[in-house]
Motif scaffolding. Structure first.
Motif, PDB file in Angstrom:
ATOM      1  N   UNK A  52       5.133  36.626 -60.250  1.00 55.79           N
ATOM      2  CA  UNK A  52       5.233  36.796 -58.794  1.00 55.79           C
ATOM      3  C   UNK A  52       3.866  37.134 -58.195  1.00 55.79           C
ATOM      4  N   UNK A  53       3.056  37.888 -58.914  1.00 55.49           N
ATOM      5  CA  UNK A  53       1.682  38.135 -58.447  1.00 55.49           C
ATOM      6  C   UNK A  53       0.872  36.830 -58.446  1.00 55.49           C
ATOM      7  N   UNK A  54       1.126  35.978 -59.431  1.00 57.43           N
ATOM      8  CA  UNK A  54       0.464  34.666 -59.473  1.00 57.43           C
ATOM      9  C   UNK A  54       0.832  33.881 -58.213  1.00 57.43           C
ATOM     10  N   UNK A  55       2.110  33.904 -57.859  1.00 64.77           N
ATOM     11  CA  UNK A  55       2.569  33.193 -56.651  1.00 64.77           C
ATOM     12  C   UNK A  55       1.836  33.725 -55.417  1.00 64.77           C
ATOM     13  N   UNK A  85      -9.498  27.523 -65.253  1.00 57.96           N
ATOM     14  CA  UNK A  85      -8.356  27.038 -66.041  1.00 57.96           C
ATOM     15  C   UNK A  85      -8.739  26.923 -67.511  1.00 57.96           C
ATOM     16  N   UNK A  86      -9.945  26.473 -67.786  1.00 58.60           N
ATOM     17  CA  UNK A  86     -10.413  26.360 -69.174  1.00 58.60           C
ATOM     18  C   UNK A  86     -10.477  27.734 -69.825  1.00 58.60           C
ATOM     19  N   UNK A 102       4.198  37.685 -71.340  1.00 62.95           N
ATOM     20  CA  UNK A 102       3.434  38.346 -70.272  1.00 62.95           C
ATOM     21  C   UNK A 102       1.917  38.180 -70.443  1.00 62.95           C
ATOM     22  N   UNK A 103       1.451  38.101 -71.662  1.00 58.95           N
ATOM     23  CA  UNK A 103       0.022  37.881 -71.893  1.00 58.95           C
ATOM     24  C   UNK A 103      -0.430  36.529 -71.379  1.00 58.95           C
ATOM     25  N   UNK A 104       0.378  35.503 -71.629  1.00 63.14           N
ATOM     26  CA  UNK A 104       0.052  34.167 -71.114  1.00 63.14           C
ATOM     27  C   UNK A 104       0.088  34.160 -69.585  1.00 63.14           C
ATOM     28  N   UNK A 105       1.033  34.909 -69.014  1.00 60.86           N
ATOM     29  CA  UNK A 105       1.120  34.986 -67.549  1.00 60.86           C
ATOM     30  C   UNK A 105      -0.116  35.669 -66.970  1.00 60.86           C
ATOM     31  N   UNK A 106      -0.656  36.645 -67.679  1.00 59.46           N
ATOM     32  CA  UNK A 106      -1.881  37.312 -67.215  1.00 59.46           C
ATOM     33  C   UNK A 106      -3.030  36.302 -67.134  1.00 59.46           C
ATOM     34  N   UNK A 109      -2.659  34.622 -63.952  1.00 57.61           N
ATOM     35  CA  UNK A 109      -3.033  35.533 -62.869  1.00 57.61           C
ATOM     36  C   UNK A 109      -4.552  35.597 -62.716  1.00 57.61           C
ATOM     37  N   UNK A 110      -5.258  35.577 -63.833  1.00 59.29           N
ATOM     38  CA  UNK A 110      -6.725  35.628 -63.783  1.00 59.29           C
ATOM     39  C   UNK A 110      -7.280  34.415 -63.039  1.00 59.29           C
TER      40      UNK A 110
END
Length: 156
Positions: A52-55, A85-86, A102-106, A109-110
Motif C-alpha cells: 500500500x505504501x508502494x501504491x 528497477x535493476x 515483505x522483503x521483496x515488497x520493500x 518500495x525503494x
C-alpha cells in the motif's frame, strides 16, 4: 502559473485518493483477499501495508511525472527508473531470502520512493515552483476546494 496550479491540484487529488484507498484497503484488505481467494491466500499484513505504501509513492511520482512528459523532459526519468528497477531486482533476492515476501515488497518500495525523490524536484523545476510553496499548496485544502468549484463553474 496555470501549469503550476494544475500540477498542485492533480498531486493533491492523487494524494487524497490514494490515502483514502490505502486506509480502506489497510482495514478491509485482509478480509477482501481471504474472501476473494476462498481462504486460500492469507498474506502477511506487513506485505499488504508495504504494498500500500508502494501504491502511494507510485501515485505521487506518476502524477508529478506528467509535467516532465508534457514537456518532453522524461528521458532522464526513464533512466532513473531503469536503474532503480535493476537495483531493486538485485536487492529483492537477499531481501526476500531474509524477510520473505515483505522483503521483496520493500525492494518495490525503494524504487517508487526513489522515483518520488527524483521526480518531485524535476517537476517543480518544470513548473517553476519551490518545494516550500508546493508543500503549502498541498496542505491548503480550502484553496483546492475553491479552485475545484471555480473550475466547475468555468466549464458550464
Amino acid at each position: 502559473d496555470e501549469a503550476r496550479t494544475i500540477l498542485r491540484r492533480a498531486t493533491q487529488l492523487a494524494v487524497a485518493l490514494s490515502l483514502l484507498l490505502i486506509v480502506m484497503l489497510g482495514v478491509l484488505g485482509p478480509s477482501i483477499i481471504r474472501s476473494w481467494t476462498h481462504g486460500v491466500v492469507d498474506p502477511p499484513r506487513s506485505l499488504l501495508y508495504i504494498l500500500l505504501l508502494v501504491v502511494f509513492c507510485n501515485s505521487v511520482w506518476n502524477t508529478l511525472a506528467t509535467a516532465l512528459m508534457a514537456t518532453n523532459q522524461h528521458k532522464r526519468q526513464a533512466m532513473v527508473y531503469v536503474s532503480g528497477a535493476t537495483i531493486a531486482v538485485l536487492a529483492a533476492v537477499p531481501l526476500s531470502s531474509a524477510f520473505g515476501l515483505p522483503g521483496a515488497a520493500v525492494a518495490l518500495l525503494v524504487i517508487d520512493a526513489g522515483m518520488v525523490g527524483y521526480v518531485l524536484p524535476a517537476a517543480l523545476r518544470v513548473v517553476q515552483d519551490r518545494p516550500g510553496m508546493f508543500l503549502r499548496a498541498m496542505l491548503d485544502v480550502r484553496q483546492a476546494m475553491r479552485s475545484a468549484r471555480s473550475s466547475r463553474s468555468l466549464m458550464r
